[in-house]
Design a protein around this motif. Structure first.
Motif, PDB file in Angstrom:
ATOM      1  N   HIS A 133       0.791  -1.228   0.000  1.00 57.32           N
ATOM      2  CA  HIS A 133       0.000   0.000   0.000  1.00 57.32           C
ATOM      3  C   HIS A 133       0.828   1.285   0.000  1.00 57.32           C
ATOM      4  O   HIS A 133       0.282   2.358  -0.274  1.00 57.32           O
ATOM      5  CB  HIS A 133      -0.923   0.025   1.225  1.00 57.32           C
ATOM      6  CG  HIS A 133      -1.830  -1.157   1.325  1.00 57.32           C
ATOM      7  ND1 HIS A 133      -2.879  -1.385   0.451  1.00 57.32           N
ATOM      8  CD2 HIS A 133      -1.835  -2.213   2.192  1.00 57.32           C
ATOM      9  CE1 HIS A 133      -3.503  -2.506   0.784  1.00 57.32           C
ATOM     10  NE2 HIS A 133      -2.886  -3.030   1.838  1.00 57.32           N
ATOM     11  N   GLY A 134       2.105   1.171   0.316  1.00 57.68           N
ATOM     12  CA  GLY A 134       2.941   2.348   0.446  1.00 57.68           C
ATOM     13  C   GLY A 134       3.006   2.797   1.895  1.00 57.68           C
ATOM     14  O   GLY A 134       2.008   2.730   2.624  1.00 57.68           O
ATOM     15  N   TYR A 135       4.164   3.266   2.287  1.00 58.17           N
ATOM     16  CA  TYR A 135       4.402   3.670   3.675  1.00 58.17           C
ATOM     17  C   TYR A 135       3.378   4.695   4.159  1.00 58.17           C
ATOM     18  O   TYR A 135       2.810   4.574   5.241  1.00 58.17           O
ATOM     19  CB  TYR A 135       5.812   4.223   3.791  1.00 58.17           C
ATOM     20  CG  TYR A 135       6.120   4.904   5.097  1.00 58.17           C
ATOM     21  CD1 TYR A 135       6.472   4.162   6.221  1.00 58.17           C
ATOM     22  CD2 TYR A 135       6.075   6.293   5.207  1.00 58.17           C
ATOM     23  CE1 TYR A 135       6.775   4.784   7.424  1.00 58.17           C
ATOM     24  CE2 TYR A 135       6.369   6.923   6.406  1.00 58.17           C
ATOM     25  CZ  TYR A 135       6.716   6.164   7.513  1.00 58.17           C
ATOM     26  OH  TYR A 135       7.000   6.790   8.701  1.00 58.17           O
ATOM     27  N   ALA A 136       3.147   5.724   3.350  1.00 57.53           N
ATOM     28  CA  ALA A 136       2.289   6.836   3.771  1.00 57.53           C
ATOM     29  C   ALA A 136       0.846   6.393   4.024  1.00 57.53           C
ATOM     30  O   ALA A 136       0.152   6.986   4.849  1.00 57.53           O
ATOM     31  CB  ALA A 136       2.324   7.952   2.729  1.00 57.53           C
ATOM     32  N   ALA A 137       0.408   5.355   3.322  1.00 59.57           N
ATOM     33  CA  ALA A 137      -0.987   4.924   3.417  1.00 59.57           C
ATOM     34  C   ALA A 137      -1.235   3.933   4.549  1.00 59.57           C
ATOM     35  O   ALA A 137      -2.392   3.598   4.838  1.00 59.57           O
ATOM     36  CB  ALA A 137      -1.427   4.303   2.091  1.00 59.57           C
ATOM     37  N   VAL A 138      -0.186   3.463   5.189  1.00 59.16           N
ATOM     38  CA  VAL A 138      -0.324   2.440   6.226  1.00 59.16           C
ATOM     39  C   VAL A 138      -0.218   3.084   7.611  1.00 59.16           C
ATOM     40  O   VAL A 138       0.692   3.860   7.880  1.00 59.16           O
ATOM     41  CB  VAL A 138       0.767   1.352   6.078  1.00 59.16           C
ATOM     42  CG1 VAL A 138       0.695   0.357   7.226  1.00 59.16           C
ATOM     43  CG2 VAL A 138       0.604   0.635   4.738  1.00 59.16           C
TER      44      VAL A 138
END
Length: 199
Positions: A27-32
């Protein structure tokens, strides 16, 4: 803070790292969120802070662990007894090592390259230093090849980055059970790298 019932540091810690690695890659770091990681592991969100100060520290820890494992594995393959050694032999060893090592860790590789922008300045500098150590190992081989007359390169640093970028491409398209085995892919890539650095 009390540890969640049934939680054991030698089990939960690695599970947190594994869940974070998978979620960051998907999901990508920012979205988790930390809450998502906790849910994946099966612990309360607050319990995560028994294992990591924050999400940034967790990302840095994952990247640092990957890079240190990579460097240690390469040093085990390219031992002092091999130095200076034949540059062509050592370059082939590097190509096959890089593909084989990274194919077993696709999530870690993805995060190591795609999530650099999400590191704090201090953490970025630390990871970049480890990356440079790995790049320097390849560049030393290429420089030795130029010195011995086996390789023809106008810029060893650019050549180093180009070779690594080429090898990393395997991780984006290779699928087990496809037209070529991984050994055959390694052979093709070694042939391309060899031709790109020799006269």
């Amino acid at each position: 803070m009390a540890r969640t019932q049934g939680s054991h540091s030698d089990i939960t810690g690695p599970r947190i790292r594994s869940a974070a690695l998978q979620l960051f890659a998907q999901h990508g770091y920012a979205a988790v969120s930390m809450r998502q990681i906790a849910k994946e592991v099966g612990v309360q969100a607050g319990a995560l802070y028994n294992y990591t100060p924050d999400k940034q520290s967790l990302l840095h820890s994952l990247m640092e662990g990957h890079m240190r494992e990579l460097l240690a594995a390469w040093q085990a393959v390219d031992t002092p007894k091999d130095l200076p050694g034949d540059p062509l032999d050592r370059l082939e060893r590097f190509v096959r090592f890089h593909i084989g090592f990274h194919m077993q860790r696709p999530d870690a590789v993805f995060i190591a390259y795609m999530e650099l922008r999400n590191l704090s300045e201090e953490n970025f500098a630390a990871i970049e230093a480890l990356r440079r150590s790995y790049e320097d190992a390849l560049e030393a081989i290429l420089k030795r090849g130029v010195e011995s007359g086996q390789f023809t390169l106008s810029d060893s640093k650019i050549a180093t980055l180009a070779v690594i970028a080429m090898l990393n491409g395997v991780m984006t398209w290779y699928r087990s059970g496809g037209r070529l085995s991984l050994d055959e892919v390694e052979n093709v890539y070694w042939d391309m790298v060899r031709k790109s650095v020799t006269a």
